[in-house]
Design an enzyme around this catalytic site. Sequence first.
Site, PDB file in Angstrom:
ATOM      1  N   TYR A  65       0.841  -1.203   0.000  1.00 38.39           N
ATOM      2  CA  TYR A  65       0.000   0.000   0.000  1.00 38.39           C
ATOM      3  C   TYR A  65       0.876   1.253   0.000  1.00 38.39           C
ATOM      4  O   TYR A  65       0.594   2.224  -0.700  1.00 38.39           O
ATOM      5  CB  TYR A  65      -0.907  -0.006   1.241  1.00 38.39           C
ATOM      6  CG  TYR A  65      -1.890   1.147   1.257  1.00 38.39           C
ATOM      7  CD1 TYR A  65      -3.179   0.982   0.756  1.00 38.39           C
ATOM      8  CD2 TYR A  65      -1.528   2.396   1.758  1.00 38.39           C
ATOM      9  CE1 TYR A  65      -4.080   2.043   0.749  1.00 38.39           C
ATOM     10  CE2 TYR A  65      -2.418   3.454   1.755  1.00 38.39           C
ATOM     11  CZ  TYR A  65      -3.690   3.274   1.252  1.00 38.39           C
ATOM     12  OH  TYR A  65      -4.579   4.320   1.244  1.00 38.39           O
ATOM     13  N   PHE A 117      -9.505  19.948 -24.188  1.00 41.43           N
ATOM     14  CA  PHE A 117      -9.913  18.550 -24.286  1.00 41.43           C
ATOM     15  C   PHE A 117     -11.155  18.405 -23.400  1.00 41.43           C
ATOM     16  O   PHE A 117     -11.315  19.147 -22.434  1.00 41.43           O
ATOM     17  CB  PHE A 117      -8.787  17.601 -23.858  1.00 41.43           C
ATOM     18  CG  PHE A 117      -9.199  16.170 -24.022  1.00 41.43           C
ATOM     19  CD1 PHE A 117      -9.386  15.646 -25.300  1.00 41.43           C
ATOM     20  CD2 PHE A 117      -9.462  15.356 -22.928  1.00 41.43           C
ATOM     21  CE1 PHE A 117      -9.834  14.343 -25.467  1.00 41.43           C
ATOM     22  CE2 PHE A 117      -9.905  14.058 -23.098  1.00 41.43           C
ATOM     23  CZ  PHE A 117     -10.089  13.549 -24.375  1.00 41.43           C
ATOM     24  N   THR A 118     -12.030  17.459 -23.752  1.00 36.75           N
ATOM     25  CA  THR A 118     -13.339  17.378 -23.081  1.00 36.75           C
ATOM     26  C   THR A 118     -13.222  17.301 -21.557  1.00 36.75           C
ATOM     27  O   THR A 118     -13.852  18.081 -20.831  1.00 36.75           O
ATOM     28  CB  THR A 118     -14.113  16.151 -23.595  1.00 36.75           C
ATOM     29  OG1 THR A 118     -13.271  15.002 -23.483  1.00 36.75           O
ATOM     30  CG2 THR A 118     -14.556  16.341 -25.035  1.00 36.75           C
ATOM     31  N   ASP A 208       0.126  19.151 -21.235  1.00 39.68           N
ATOM     32  CA  ASP A 208      -0.598  17.881 -21.228  1.00 39.68           C
ATOM     33  C   ASP A 208       0.206  16.946 -22.119  1.00 39.68           C
ATOM     34  O   ASP A 208       0.217  17.076 -23.346  1.00 39.68           O
ATOM     35  CB  ASP A 208      -2.022  18.065 -21.757  1.00 39.68           C
ATOM     36  CG  ASP A 208      -2.816  16.759 -21.799  1.00 39.68           C
ATOM     37  OD1 ASP A 208      -2.192  15.684 -21.880  1.00 39.68           O
ATOM     38  OD2 ASP A 208      -4.059  16.814 -21.775  1.00 39.68           O
ATOM     39  N   LYS A 251      -1.934   6.595 -23.538  1.00 43.85           N
ATOM     40  CA  LYS A 251      -1.595   6.900 -24.931  1.00 43.85           C
ATOM     41  C   LYS A 251      -0.126   6.593 -25.197  1.00 43.85           C
ATOM     42  O   LYS A 251       0.237   5.451 -25.406  1.00 43.85           O
ATOM     43  CB  LYS A 251      -2.006   8.326 -25.234  1.00 43.85           C
ATOM     44  CG  LYS A 251      -3.541   8.400 -25.202  1.00 43.85           C
ATOM     45  CD  LYS A 251      -4.098   9.782 -25.120  1.00 43.85           C
ATOM     46  CE  LYS A 251      -5.604   9.739 -25.098  1.00 43.85           C
ATOM     47  NZ  LYS A 251      -6.225   9.627 -26.416  1.00 43.85           N
ATOM     48  N   ARG A 374     -16.457  13.706 -32.693  1.00 47.10           N
ATOM     49  CA  ARG A 374     -15.739  14.830 -32.099  1.00 47.10           C
ATOM     50  C   ARG A 374     -16.263  16.115 -32.739  1.00 47.10           C
ATOM     51  O   ARG A 374     -15.647  16.694 -33.622  1.00 47.10           O
ATOM     52  CB  ARG A 374     -14.226  14.713 -32.298  1.00 47.10           C
ATOM     53  CG  ARG A 374     -13.597  13.523 -31.621  1.00 47.10           C
ATOM     54  CD  ARG A 374     -13.286  13.641 -30.142  1.00 47.10           C
ATOM     55  NE  ARG A 374     -14.377  13.643 -29.202  1.00 47.10           N
ATOM     56  CZ  ARG A 374     -14.246  13.304 -27.919  1.00 47.10           C
ATOM     57  NH1 ARG A 374     -13.087  12.917 -27.439  1.00 47.10           N
ATOM     58  NH2 ARG A 374     -15.265  13.352 -27.096  1.00 47.10           N
ATOM     59  N   PHE A 440     -21.635  13.259 -24.557  1.00 48.91           N
ATOM     60  CA  PHE A 440     -21.279  12.326 -25.635  1.00 48.91           C
ATOM     61  C   PHE A 440     -21.042  10.910 -25.126  1.00 48.91           C
ATOM     62  O   PHE A 440     -21.163   9.950 -25.867  1.00 48.91           O
ATOM     63  CB  PHE A 440     -20.043  12.818 -26.402  1.00 48.91           C
ATOM     64  CG  PHE A 440     -18.791  12.881 -25.565  1.00 48.91           C
ATOM     65  CD1 PHE A 440     -18.489  14.011 -24.826  1.00 48.91           C
ATOM     66  CD2 PHE A 440     -17.918  11.808 -25.513  1.00 48.91           C
ATOM     67  CE1 PHE A 440     -17.339  14.065 -24.050  1.00 48.91           C
ATOM     68  CE2 PHE A 440     -16.760  11.850 -24.745  1.00 48.91           C
ATOM     69  CZ  PHE A 440     -16.480  12.989 -23.999  1.00 48.91           C
TER      70      PHE A 440
HETATM   71  C1  LIG Z   1      -4.969  15.149 -24.423  1.00 49.07           C
HETATM   72  C2  LIG Z   1      -5.714  14.389 -23.377  1.00 49.07           C
HETATM   73  N1  LIG Z   1      -5.719  14.830 -22.111  1.00 49.07           N
HETATM   74  C3  LIG Z   1      -6.370  14.170 -21.144  1.00 49.07           C
HETATM   75  C4  LIG Z   1      -7.083  13.024 -21.410  1.00 49.07           C
HETATM   76  C5  LIG Z   1      -7.832  12.327 -20.314  1.00 49.07           C
HETATM   77  O1  LIG Z   1      -7.150  11.159 -19.982  1.00 49.07           O
HETATM   78  P1  LIG Z   1      -7.890   9.851 -19.418  1.00 49.07           P
HETATM   79  O2  LIG Z   1      -8.770   9.330 -20.510  1.00 49.07           O
HETATM   80  O3  LIG Z   1      -6.770   8.915 -19.075  1.00 49.07           O
HETATM   81  O4  LIG Z   1      -8.658  10.257 -18.232  1.00 49.07           O
HETATM   82  C6  LIG Z   1      -7.100  12.525 -22.698  1.00 49.07           C
HETATM   83  C7  LIG Z   1      -7.855  11.302 -23.008  1.00 49.07           C
HETATM   84  O5  LIG Z   1      -8.148  10.947 -24.109  1.00 49.07           O
HETATM   85  C8  LIG Z   1      -6.408  13.228 -23.717  1.00 49.07           C
HETATM   86  O6  LIG Z   1      -6.415  12.815 -24.987  1.00 49.07           O
END
Ligand SMILES: Cc1ncc(COP(=O)(O)O)c(C=O)c1O
Length: 467
Positions: A65, A117-118, A208, A251, A374, A440
């Site tokens: 842990y 990003f979303t 990011d 990724k 998208r 979405f």
């Molecule tokens: C550029 C970017 N930032 C953040 C995220 C969020 O990451 P996660 O899906 O691991 O929560 C993503 C996910 O697709 C992403 O493409």
Amino acid sequence: MHKVRIVQKVRLAPVRERLRAIEDAGYNTFLLRTRDIFLDMLTDSGTNAMTDRQQAAMLMADDAYAGSESFYRLLDSVREVLGYQYLLPAHQGRAAEHLLAKTFVKPGHVIPMNYHFTTTKAHFNLAGGTVLELYAPEALNTQSSHPFKGNMDLGRLEAAIREAGPANVSFVRMEATTNLIGGQPFSLENLRQVKALIEPLGIFLVVDASLISENAYFIRQREPGYADKSVAQIVREIMDVADLCYLSGRKSCMVRGGLIATNRTDLHDAIRPWLPVYEGFFTYGGMSSKEIEAMAVGIREMTELEVAGSSADAIQYFVNLLLAKDVPVVTPPGGLACHLDAMRFIDHVPQTEYPAAALVAAVYLTSGIRGMERGTMSMDRDSEGNDVPSDLELVRLAVPRRVFTMSHYQYAADRLRWLYEHRKMIGGVEFYEEPPVLRFFAGRMRPKYDWATPLVEAFEKDFGTEM
Ligand SMILES: Cc1ncc(COP(=O)(O)O)c(C=O)c1O
């Protein structure tokens, strides 16, 4: 530069079954079951093929842990590859975003970025901040040859900071290969210019880094002066400019998980108390120790040239196949997917009828390929309940790293050409179930009129009932 040693069976459900499946899924490809999917191009997130070394490392996981050796192996990798001394693990990218939002975004703040990003936008908005997208005009040109459509417009950045006042800027965020506008990279020159502008104002720079190896790969290919540098050197240069980076490990690192890393003691100390509250203890942060081990290996492997370019080269191949068939795609090819431009593909469907959502359903119907919308469906409504039209309407056909072969892309290009020839048969869609946030993921839609059945009939006429 790899060979395939484990395979997974897939099935091509006949087109009538696909029609039932997409109806059951409310025309939302997120709600399909994988048993009904032939090629899953929804995302490159957590769907990549791991290496034997990553799998082997998972067997060495130390499940303690607290104080796990797995964490220290990841820390060594982060220090070596990113050059950052502090590491805060998180269960995935959006968890890192949540921690950043919780720590630095205050009501009334603005957060300038090259594109949203979303999940980033959702977290920063929930914390009371406003996302400012300060891209250059070329970013939204889907028929471009500009090498760095992910660059920030410095004039707009300067004006935005002046207007908000530096004290109201949480930080500036640069996303490596801006996901929502076609996986487009920023240049190191632009990153340095952004830093030079904000540093004297006491604003810090966040990268990011979810697709950092792809961004570095493009810098090597496209930015003058970098052709002879290794991906590892370029990644380090990016990190040397940034103050802090966070990433989704799903990724470039080809694992599940996430992290925040920095050399800035003040930033680290501000975030750290929240880690055990929201994620887990400091040495696992919500990740399993197996994932931590696989990430420790993946983060090193992503800097190998062939690994960094594995999806970028496949995407380029896929995009070129479609360009040769006159199918409208985003250019230049980017870092996570081949993107169909729905506004050009079905220019008869207005944005109010969600063209990208309609097209992604039609792609599934006629190929068994699952892509992701998208466009406007991926934008939540404003505070008055109005739809917010997206800058672009894209269908993302993601290219998970090392998963598909050239014949898969040839199959996809063949079916997409057929669909393009029958594009006038595609109509719009509308919501009948709509969640308030990130709609979405779970929203359900239906065609504005029954255009799917005639499309399926035309498909059966050309391909029979078994395909
Ligand atoms: C550029 C970017 N930032 C953040 C995220 C969020 O990451 P996660 O899906 O691991 O929560 C993503 C996910 O697709 C992403 O493409």
